[in-house]
Write a protein that holds these residues in place. Sequence first.
Motif, PDB file in Angstrom:
ATOM      1  N   ARG A   1      34.576  63.676  32.120  1.00  0.00           N
ATOM      2  CA  ARG A   1      35.241  64.973  31.944  1.00  0.00           C
ATOM      3  C   ARG A   1      34.629  66.041  32.847  1.00  0.00           C
ATOM      4  N   SER A   2      33.331  65.957  33.073  1.00  0.00           N
ATOM      5  CA  SER A   2      32.655  66.996  33.860  1.00  0.00           C
ATOM      6  C   SER A   2      32.607  66.703  35.348  1.00  0.00           C
ATOM      7  N   TYR A   3      32.528  65.403  35.699  1.00  0.00           N
ATOM      8  CA  TYR A   3      32.321  65.078  37.107  1.00  0.00           C
ATOM      9  C   TYR A   3      33.304  64.050  37.654  1.00  0.00           C
ATOM     10  N   GLY A   4      34.039  63.391  36.777  1.00  0.00           N
ATOM     11  CA  GLY A   4      34.890  62.300  37.222  1.00  0.00           C
ATOM     12  C   GLY A   4      36.362  62.646  37.277  1.00  0.00           C
ATOM     13  N   GLU A   5      37.188  61.718  36.795  1.00  0.00           N
ATOM     14  CA  GLU A   5      38.634  61.846  36.948  1.00  0.00           C
ATOM     15  C   GLU A   5      39.227  63.020  36.193  1.00  0.00           C
ATOM     16  N   TYR A   6      38.536  63.496  35.130  1.00  0.00           N
ATOM     17  CA  TYR A   6      39.071  64.620  34.360  1.00  0.00           C
ATOM     18  C   TYR A   6      38.424  65.949  34.737  1.00  0.00           C
ATOM     19  N   ALA A   7      37.534  65.923  35.708  1.00  0.00           N
ATOM     20  CA  ALA A   7      36.829  67.141  36.114  1.00  0.00           C
ATOM     21  C   ALA A   7      37.729  68.013  36.973  1.00  0.00           C
ATOM     22  N   PRO A   8      37.382  69.301  37.134  1.00  0.00           N
ATOM     23  CA  PRO A   8      38.120  70.155  38.071  1.00  0.00           C
ATOM     24  C   PRO A   8      38.134  69.518  39.454  1.00  0.00           C
ATOM     25  N   SER A   9      39.219  69.697  40.180  1.00  0.00           N
ATOM     26  CA  SER A   9      39.355  69.058  41.480  1.00  0.00           C
ATOM     27  C   SER A   9      38.252  69.503  42.425  1.00  0.00           C
ATOM     28  N   GLN A  10      37.885  68.596  43.342  1.00  0.00           N
ATOM     29  CA  GLN A  10      36.812  68.879  44.277  1.00  0.00           C
ATOM     30  C   GLN A  10      37.120  70.132  45.090  1.00  0.00           C
ATOM     31  N   GLY A  11      36.160  70.986  45.188  1.00  0.00           N
ATOM     32  CA  GLY A  11      36.345  72.209  45.950  1.00  0.00           C
ATOM     33  C   GLY A  11      36.874  73.366  45.106  1.00  0.00           C
ATOM     34  N   GLU A  12      37.222  73.113  43.859  1.00  0.00           N
ATOM     35  CA  GLU A  12      37.705  74.196  43.002  1.00  0.00           C
ATOM     36  C   GLU A  12      36.577  75.170  42.704  1.00  0.00           C
ATOM     37  N   ARG A  13      36.845  76.443  42.854  1.00  0.00           N
ATOM     38  CA  ARG A  13      35.821  77.450  42.638  1.00  0.00           C
ATOM     39  C   ARG A  13      35.577  77.690  41.161  1.00  0.00           C
ATOM     40  N   MET A  14      34.313  77.926  40.843  1.00  0.00           N
ATOM     41  CA  MET A  14      33.921  78.304  39.493  1.00  0.00           C
ATOM     42  C   MET A  14      32.947  79.466  39.606  1.00  0.00           C
ATOM     43  N   ILE A  15      33.229  80.555  38.899  1.00  0.00           N
ATOM     44  CA  ILE A  15      32.339  81.715  38.884  1.00  0.00           C
ATOM     45  C   ILE A  15      31.664  81.749  37.521  1.00  0.00           C
ATOM     46  N   ASN A  16      30.320  81.694  37.527  1.00  0.00           N
ATOM     47  CA  ASN A  16      29.583  81.642  36.267  1.00  0.00           C
ATOM     48  C   ASN A  16      28.750  82.902  36.086  1.00  0.00           C
ATOM     49  N   PHE A  17      28.835  83.475  34.887  1.00  0.00           N
ATOM     50  CA  PHE A  17      28.036  84.655  34.564  1.00  0.00           C
ATOM     51  C   PHE A  17      27.404  84.436  33.196  1.00  0.00           C
ATOM     52  N   HIS A  18      26.141  83.982  33.210  1.00  0.00           N
ATOM     53  CA  HIS A  18      25.394  83.742  31.974  1.00  0.00           C
ATOM     54  C   HIS A  18      26.167  82.840  31.000  1.00  0.00           C
ATOM     55  N   GLY A  19      26.750  81.767  31.486  1.00  0.00           N
ATOM     56  CA  GLY A  19      27.445  80.828  30.619  1.00  0.00           C
ATOM     57  C   GLY A  19      28.934  81.085  30.462  1.00  0.00           C
ATOM     58  N   LEU A  20      29.398  82.251  30.890  1.00  0.00           N
ATOM     59  CA  LEU A  20      30.826  82.552  30.923  1.00  0.00           C
ATOM     60  C   LEU A  20      31.366  82.037  32.254  1.00  0.00           C
ATOM     61  N   THR A  21      32.351  81.151  32.197  1.00  0.00           N
ATOM     62  CA  THR A  21      32.867  80.516  33.406  1.00  0.00           C
ATOM     63  C   THR A  21      34.307  80.933  33.649  1.00  0.00           C
ATOM     64  N   PHE A  22      34.591  81.261  34.921  1.00  0.00           N
ATOM     65  CA  PHE A  22      35.947  81.628  35.309  1.00  0.00           C
ATOM     66  C   PHE A  22      36.407  80.707  36.433  1.00  0.00           C
ATOM     67  N   LEU A  23      37.592  80.113  36.271  1.00  0.00           N
ATOM     68  CA  LEU A  23      38.182  79.255  37.287  1.00  0.00           C
ATOM     69  C   LEU A  23      39.379  79.990  37.882  1.00  0.00           C
ATOM     70  N   PRO A  24      39.214  80.628  39.046  1.00  0.00           N
ATOM     71  CA  PRO A  24      40.282  81.460  39.623  1.00  0.00           C
ATOM     72  C   PRO A  24      41.569  80.693  39.889  1.00  0.00           C
ATOM     73  N   GLU A  25      41.460  79.453  40.409  1.00  0.00           N
ATOM     74  CA  GLU A  25      42.670  78.699  40.727  1.00  0.00           C
ATOM     75  C   GLU A  25      43.484  78.362  39.480  1.00  0.00           C
ATOM     76  N   ARG A  26      42.807  78.218  38.362  1.00  0.00           N
ATOM     77  CA  ARG A  26      43.509  77.917  37.108  1.00  0.00           C
ATOM     78  C   ARG A  26      43.832  79.181  36.322  1.00  0.00           C
ATOM     79  N   MET A  27      43.221  80.291  36.740  1.00  0.00           N
ATOM     80  CA  MET A  27      43.326  81.555  35.991  1.00  0.00           C
ATOM     81  C   MET A  27      42.923  81.313  34.531  1.00  0.00           C
TER      82      MET A  27
END
Length: 233
Positions: free
Chosen positions: A118-144
Amino acid sequence: MKKIMIVEDNDKLRIPLAKHIEKFGYEVITLEQFNDILGKFLEKEPDLVLLDINLPSFDGFYWCRQIRQRSTCPIIFISAREGTMDQIMALENGGDDYITKPFEYDMVIAKVKSHLRRSYGEYAPSQGERMINFHGLTFLPERMELRFQLKSTEVSKKESLLLEVLLERGEKITSRDRLIEKMWNTDMFIDENTLNVYITRVRKRLSDIGIKDAIETVRGAGYRMRCTWEEVE
């Protein structure tokens, strides 16, 4: 080779569990000192953590919160505590799963494989997808999409643009003009009340996933993020 960290102070459980996990091709990291689990985590950079609750000095809930401020890697609690409240606390403090002792080794392996996929394999966010992390709060811009612990919420396009700026700048103040420019990218006049509406909406989105008062209004200057949940024990 994926690295699994076992945080368990019982030698009779830790040693055979480590040997069993190694049979499946994983590198296993074990601890014998438990006064600086976060430091060891940052040093070794494991891909998944198996974490006991009853530990010397500070319990597993505390260490899970410390890790969550720095990483979104999977954390599976392993504990002899069978109460529903303990399992709820494990999840609310940032854990991804919970296994009660005594357990079958094959069940542990199945859980480990599932969370790694789920975190790194077939169910993980696609390679190159951006993730912005702020003290455990995660934002995925491409997924909004906003994520915090086990909760998530979707945001609109404008809300996404607003969050992207605020989270990337973190505790630095961002002016209202800069936010308006990012969100509308136009020379047309944009009423400041329109920005206020979106600030209110984003605060509501954050509240929906358990984060309150994270966007601070700095009078006469703009806005900035505050980690209002960082010191919660």
